[in-house]
Design an enzyme around this catalytic site. Structure first.
Site, PDB file in Angstrom:
ATOM      1  N   TYR A 117       0.860  -1.191   0.000  1.00 20.19           N
ATOM      2  CA  TYR A 117       0.000   0.000   0.000  1.00 20.19           C
ATOM      3  C   TYR A 117       0.894   1.239   0.000  1.00 20.19           C
ATOM      4  O   TYR A 117       1.865   1.323   0.773  1.00 20.19           O
ATOM      5  CB  TYR A 117      -0.908   0.041   1.234  1.00 20.19           C
ATOM      6  CG  TYR A 117      -1.642   1.368   1.371  1.00 20.19           C
ATOM      7  CD1 TYR A 117      -2.866   1.563   0.748  1.00 20.19           C
ATOM      8  CD2 TYR A 117      -1.069   2.428   2.070  1.00 20.19           C
ATOM      9  CE1 TYR A 117      -3.512   2.794   0.827  1.00 20.19           C
ATOM     10  CE2 TYR A 117      -1.711   3.666   2.148  1.00 20.19           C
ATOM     11  CZ  TYR A 117      -2.934   3.838   1.525  1.00 20.19           C
ATOM     12  OH  TYR A 117      -3.570   5.049   1.599  1.00 20.19           O
ATOM     13  N   GLU A 176      -3.086   7.701  -4.198  1.00 20.74           N
ATOM     14  CA  GLU A 176      -3.012   6.372  -3.572  1.00 20.74           C
ATOM     15  C   GLU A 176      -2.822   5.299  -4.621  1.00 20.74           C
ATOM     16  O   GLU A 176      -3.417   5.351  -5.698  1.00 20.74           O
ATOM     17  CB  GLU A 176      -4.306   6.137  -2.781  1.00 20.74           C
ATOM     18  CG  GLU A 176      -4.347   4.852  -1.987  1.00 20.74           C
ATOM     19  CD  GLU A 176      -5.652   4.727  -1.215  1.00 20.74           C
ATOM     20  OE1 GLU A 176      -5.653   4.952   0.003  1.00 20.74           O
ATOM     21  OE2 GLU A 176      -6.686   4.420  -1.847  1.00 20.74           O
TER      22      GLU A 176
END
Length: 367
Positions: free
Chosen positions: A101, A189
């Site tokens: 992530y 992101e």
């Protein structure tokens, strides 16, 4: 403004961040499905601006052309969390070895950007934060200083990823911050950021939200949502609750949200009609709130100064003609208060002078 995944990936690619090979197809181009050539497994992804798209059935897989046609039609025939699918992104299916992530967000408490990295990729970062907070490395960036590659390597070293992966992942992190800064983003992101079996890195997914107040510095007209943005005459922020909250003035509207929470409710929005709102603006504001299918009731809190209570009352009466079953709670005080109350009374609409009492009664009526 939120960008669609394919738009965010196009920007990432411009900055040198590797993305999977793929192309976009719209519902209007569905007749061209037969012309699509496919000789390897692909991922078919609904282009909708909602979280949890995969769990909601918005990401499908196909191994051949017939399966691809079937999956495309399936996505175009459904809604994902209430949003109709207008476009799908078709990408090569990556041979994934690891998922990480990587995200950059404005930390409003610290008043500066924060880079977050976790070895737990491909899942909601909120879940990781609850379950394994030690798995998230957070690094604040001083906006007036340059974020350099060695800082990215430091973050990854502390995250504990293999040393041979650090250079390629650090390069993506460095470039993602350039995207974040130069696009005036509030969120950038990649989840998951994947390492493939052959040791390459890819942004398998992409999120990019840009600051509405930075439009004048960019040409955002090329992005899909720009043309859909409403030119509202009031401040509106949609939330995840079911009680519409309307006030005049940001402070009063925030206090209204707090009082709804205090009595067990969950705000569906922040809507500030501002000063001097006419009956027409009040009507438009209520229409906007009631467009949200989750809204069960509306809390209206007006402290009249240059905003006239009678104008607010007229707007409420007009919208009730169109939505007679909506539960309202009104607290109104200030300029033309008596006239406003009279209009509400004549139309059978209750009001209060205490916002606590108005909030309490609304929640009782909705129980």
């Amino acid at each position: 403004m939120k960008l669609h995944e394919y738009e965010a990936k196009n920007i990432f690619k411009e900055y040198g961040i590797p993305i999977p090979e793929g192309f976009i197809i719209s519902k209007e181009e569905i007749s061209k499905i037969d012309d699509i050539g496919i000789n390897k497994p692909v991922v078919v992804k609904a282009q909708v601006l909602v979280g949890g798209r995969g769990k909601a059935g918005g990401i499908l897989f196909a191994d051949n052309k017939e399966e691809l046609k079937e999956k495309i039609n399936e996505l175009f025939s459904k809604e994902i969390k209430g949003e109709e699918v207008e476009k799908v992104l078709i990408e090569e299916k990556l041979p994934i070895k690891k998922e990480y992530y990587l995200g950059i967000v404005i930390d409003r408490t610290e008043k500066r950007p924060a880079i977050m990295f976790s070895t737990e990729g491909g899942v909601d970062i909120e879940e990781v934060a609850k379950r394994n907070p030690e798995k998230i490395v957070k690094y604040h960036i001083e906006p007036r200083k340059e974020f350099l590659p060695y800082s990215a390597r430091w973050i990854l070293k502390h995250a504990g990823i293999p040393s041979k992966e650090i250079p390629i992942v650090a390069d993506v992190m460095y470039k993602l911050y350039k995207v974040f800064k130069e696009m005036d983003a509030v969120l950038a992101e990649i989840n998951p950021l994947v390492i493939t079996e052959d040791g390459k890195v890819y942004a398998a997914d992409a999120v990019l939200n840009v600051d509405d107040d930075a439009y004048y510095r960019h040409d955002y007209s090329k992005f899909e949502e720009f043309g859909k943005k409403e030119k509202l005459e009031f401040a509106y922020v949609e939330l995840d609750g079911d009680i519409g909250v309307i006030g005049n003035g940001a402070g009063l509207t925030l206090a209204s949200m707090d009082i709804i929470k205090e009595f067990g409710g969950n705000p569906a929005c922040f809507l500030d009609i501002g000063g001097g709102a006419s009956a027409e603006i009040v009507k438009k504001a209520l229409k906007k709130v009631l467009e949200n299918p989750k809204v069960r009731g509306v809390f209206i809190n007006i402290l009249g100064g240059i905003t006239r209570c009678d104008e607010v009352a007229k707007g409420i009466v007009e919208i009730l003609k169109e939505h007679p079953n909506v539960k309202f709670a009104v607290r109104m005080m200030g300029t033309n208060e008596e006239e406003g109350r009279k209009i509400l009374e004549e139309n059978g609409i209750p009001y209060e002078t205490s916002m606590e009492e108005a909030a309490r009664k609304l929640m009782e009526n909705l129980a």
